[in-house]
Scaffold this active site. Structure first.
Site, PDB file in Angstrom:
ATOM      1  N   SER A  38       0.823  -1.197   0.000  1.00 28.98           N
ATOM      2  CA  SER A  38       0.000   0.000   0.000  1.00 28.98           C
ATOM      3  C   SER A  38       0.868   1.264   0.000  1.00 28.98           C
ATOM      4  CB  SER A  38      -0.953  -0.045   1.198  1.00 28.98           C
ATOM      5  OG  SER A  38      -1.967   0.927   1.086  1.00 28.98           O
ATOM      6  N   ASP A  96     -10.161  -5.537  -3.474  1.00 31.18           N
ATOM      7  CA  ASP A  96      -9.602  -4.484  -2.623  1.00 31.18           C
ATOM      8  C   ASP A  96     -10.505  -3.249  -2.715  1.00 31.18           C
ATOM      9  OD1 ASP A  96      -8.028  -2.357  -1.571  1.00 31.18           O
ATOM     10  OD2 ASP A  96      -6.188  -3.424  -2.100  1.00 31.18           O
ATOM     11  N   HIS A 115      -7.348  -6.068   0.734  1.00 27.84           N
ATOM     12  CA  HIS A 115      -6.169  -5.244   1.020  1.00 27.84           C
ATOM     13  C   HIS A 115      -5.401  -5.729   2.255  1.00 27.84           C
ATOM     14  CE1 HIS A 115      -4.110  -1.454   0.061  1.00 27.84           C
ATOM     15  NE2 HIS A 115      -4.065  -1.138   1.351  1.00 27.84           N
TER      16      HIS A 115
END
Length: 258
Positions: A126, A203, A236
């Site tokens: 991320s 996600d 995620h």
């Protein structure tokens, strides 16, 4: 003066050791922690993979949740996981929101400890994936390979990046592009190692924050080698990361042994 790291914990795992360290950083003006997984090695010399975690994380998330140590032990690769943010400085506004401030710094650079030698690669998740990609592209002579899970690849065009860059860099958007992988890749025509990215198709941040297809298009425009794997059903989380982390460790181990 930067202090020598002090070991604060040690746990054996897959014949190697997870060790956590604390040191004072004069750059940040506070104490910082980081983890190293040392794989079993008769020579105590091994290549290094730096891992940069995402927003809200510390140096513990990856070490505790990813399961990366199994493959790192087998491949003889050390893992270094720094904290994402300085803590305890009590800067005004540092805890006003979850996505900016304490635990949610936005990586602009990574400075290796002086005196550290040997070959290394870099990876992250991320916001940390953003950091891994931009640091790699700016330091092709220092890192053998790069990979990322659900990276923020075009921060100049997403809410997380715009919020961080406005606060850190001001309103001059031309300055932002120096920390945007999608913009940076066009400047580097000598990327030879394949960039590996895994992205979960479920996600919730995919379409408004992460924007992997923009990076894919930029890589194609300059013939930069990219393996973008869209993984059906994955989100995620570290459940996603732990599923595919072995592939990333092997990806880096191959590059580090060349």
């Amino acid at each position: 003066m930067e202090t020598k790291p002090t070991e604060i914990s040690s746990s054996k795992m897959f014949e190697g050791y997870n060790k956590r360290y604390k040191h004072f950083s004069p750059t940040l003006g506070c104490s910082m922690t980081f983890h190293i997984y040392f794989p079993p090695s008769p020579s105590h010399k091994f290549p290094v993979l730096y891992w940069l975690s995402g927003l809200t994380c510390s140096d513990e998330n990856f070490i505790i949740k990813s399961g990366a140590q199994r493959a790192a032990s087998a491949e003889g690769v050390a893992l270094i996981a720094p904290d994402t943010s300085p803590r305890g400085l009590n800067v005004e506004g540092e805890a006003d929101s979850w996505d900016f401030g304490v635990g949610a710094g936005f990586i602009l650079m990574l400075r290796k400890r002086s005196g550290r030698t040997g070959v290394s690669s870099i990876s992250g998740h991320s916001m940390g994936g953003h950091g891994a990609l931009t640091i790699y592209l700016k330091n092709l002579d220092k890192y053998k390979s790069v990979s990322a899970f659900a990276p923020i690849v075009n921060p100049t065009n997403c809410p997380w990046g715009q919020k961080a860059f406005t606060n850190y860099l001001g309103n001059e958007k031309a300055a932002w592009e120096e920390y945007d992988a999608t913009h940076l890749i066009s400047k580097f025509h000598n990327v030879s190692a394949t960039i590996l990215i895994d992205q979960g198709q479920d996600d919730k941040f995919l379409h408004d924050q992460l924007l992997p297809h923009r990076f894919e298009e930029a890589c194609k425009s300059v013939n930069a080698p990219l393996l973008l794997r869209l993984q059906p059903g994955y989100d995620h989380s570290y459940f996603f990361i732990s599923t595919f982390i072995d592939d990333h460790i092997r990806h880096h181990a191959q590059a580090l042994k060349l």
